[in-house]
Scaffold this motif. Structure first.
Motif, mmCIF file in Angstrom:
data_model
loop_
_atom_site.group_PDB
_atom_site.id
_atom_site.type_symbol
_atom_site.label_atom_id
_atom_site.label_comp_id
_atom_site.label_asym_id
_atom_site.label_seq_id
_atom_site.Cartn_x
_atom_site.Cartn_y
_atom_site.Cartn_z
ATOM 1 N N ASP A 150 59.842 8.025 32.032
ATOM 2 C CA ASP A 150 59.151 9.319 31.975
ATOM 3 C C ASP A 150 58.970 9.767 30.531
ATOM 4 O OD1 ASP A 150 58.365 12.047 33.305
ATOM 5 O OD2 ASP A 150 59.926 12.561 31.848
ATOM 6 N N LEU A 151 60.026 9.666 29.722
ATOM 7 C CA LEU A 151 59.940 10.079 28.324
ATOM 8 C C LEU A 151 58.928 9.225 27.560
ATOM 9 C CD1 LEU A 151 63.722 10.669 27.542
ATOM 10 C CD2 LEU A 151 61.957 12.415 27.884
ATOM 11 N N SER A 152 58.926 7.926 27.827
ATOM 12 C CA SER A 152 57.965 7.052 27.153
ATOM 13 C C SER A 152 56.538 7.414 27.537
ATOM 14 C CB SER A 152 58.238 5.588 27.506
ATOM 15 O OG SER A 152 59.460 5.160 26.967
ATOM 16 N N ALA A 153 56.321 7.660 28.823
ATOM 17 C CA ALA A 153 54.975 8.017 29.284
ATOM 18 C C ALA A 153 54.494 9.288 28.615
ATOM 19 C CB ALA A 153 54.980 8.179 30.807
ATOM 20 N N ARG A 154 55.367 10.277 28.502
ATOM 21 C CA ARG A 154 54.975 11.547 27.903
ATOM 22 C C ARG A 154 54.779 11.412 26.384
ATOM 23 N NH1 ARG A 154 55.197 15.261 31.899
ATOM 24 N NH2 ARG A 154 56.363 14.578 33.742
#
Length: 328
Positions: free
Chosen positions: A50-54
């Motif tokens: 999730d953090l990478s996607a954001r």
């Protein structure tokens, strides 16, 4: 007579141009993107995918001139999101996935609604990292050697948490069970944050966790670290020994996340996304953000990611076969 020949020549030329029409058809890129791009993530907010996607969403939005929306579709170790993306046909749906979702998902469950090797297209690697073997702060022992001794003596009394069956954390722990001759019990959770809460709360005795999530809890005195799964010390957490240093030679596992697209997405669009994502990931700003999240930024071509998928499928598939792991 001359006019008649001219009319016949014009008719022949028009017919030739019509016949050549399909050969000069418009490229899929001419009208793409025509609406917001959706990045589907199979794990909760705050998880590493999730953090990478954001992190890549904003610069990707600027590059494409369209909003990029991150959508969390949690469940089945990330495979619910995998199925959503595999079946998407709008050419505006992609995903940030972890190793297992792009490699051995079908080996674990023959009834899975998608096959990562045929229903997905590799776009670009985002980041790689070793895992960190950690235990709760109350575990007897202060040095990595003492903690590993406690693990060896645990037999079947310990349980370990992972973000799902078939994830690298799960397969890595099964490798440890085999090498240490332990029988610790697997307890799947929705994501790594929940695994850490389970360890701090005393429901779990150990786990393989991403470096960034472990380091914060170790500094706070809530977890103790045994070692990392890289062959040597990792630049992400150089203060921790490798498991090889602690008497487990050859023990090497790495997590990674990457961008994937549906197999139906036109190749020119995938090529454009691959170039953009790779460039974004390697930019100094995004590289620094990924490092803070516990990733060594990579960025790769579609072909480079395909090669990584092939190698990991062979390695992780071997663990599945040897340990008889299924998720059906």
């Amino acid at each position: 007579m001359i006019a008649s020949r001219s009319r016949r020549s014009f008719t022949a030329l028009a017919a030739a141009l019509l016949a050549a029409g399909p050969a000069i058809a418009a490229s899929p890129l001419d009208s793409w993107p025509s609406k917001p791009l959706r990045i589907v993530v199979g794990f909760p907010g705050g998880s590493t995918p999730d953090l990478s996607a954001r992190t890549i969403a904003e610069p990707l939005s600027k590059a494409l001139g369209q909003p990029v929306i991150v959508e969390n579709r949690v469940g089945a170790g990330g495979n619910i999101a995998g199925e959503v993306v595999a079946h998407a046909t709008d050419n505006h749906t992609i995903s940030v996935m972890i190793n297992g979702n792009m490699t051995i998902a079908k080996l674990l469950n023959s009834k899975l609604g998608y096959d990562p090797l045929t229903d997905l297209q590799p776009v670009s690697l985002v980041g790689t990292a070793p895992l960190v073997l950690a235990v709760p702060a109350a575990t007897p022992g202060n040095t990595p050697q003492e903690l590993l001794k406690a693990a060896r003596a645990s037999g079947s009394s310990w349980s370990y948490g992972t973000p799902g069956v078939g994830t690298v954390g799960h397969l890595g722990m099964e490798l440890l069970n085999a090498q240490l001759k332990t029988q610790s019990v697997h307890v799947p959770y929705p994501g790594y944050p929940q695994v850490i809460n389970g360890m701090i709360g005393g429901q779990l005795q150990w786990a393989l966790l991403p470096p960034a999530l472990v380091s914060a809890q170790a500094r706070a005195g809530k977890l103790k670290v045994i070692g990392v799964t890289s062959t040597g010390r990792s630049t992400l957490v150089p203060e921790y020994p490798s498991l090889a240093e602690l008497g487990l030679p050859g023990f090497q596992l790495e997590i990674w996340n990457a961008v994937a697209a549906p197999a139906s997405m036109p190749k020119p669009i995938v090529a454009k996304l691959s170039a953009l994502v790779s460039e974004i990931v390697r930019s100094p700003e995004v590289r620094a953000k990924l490092f803070q999240q516990g990733w060594q930024a990579v960025g790769s071509s579609s072909e480079g990611l395909a090669n990584r998928i092939k190698a990991d499928t062979a390695q992780l598939g071997g663990v599945i076969k040897a340990r008889g792991i299924k998720n059906e």
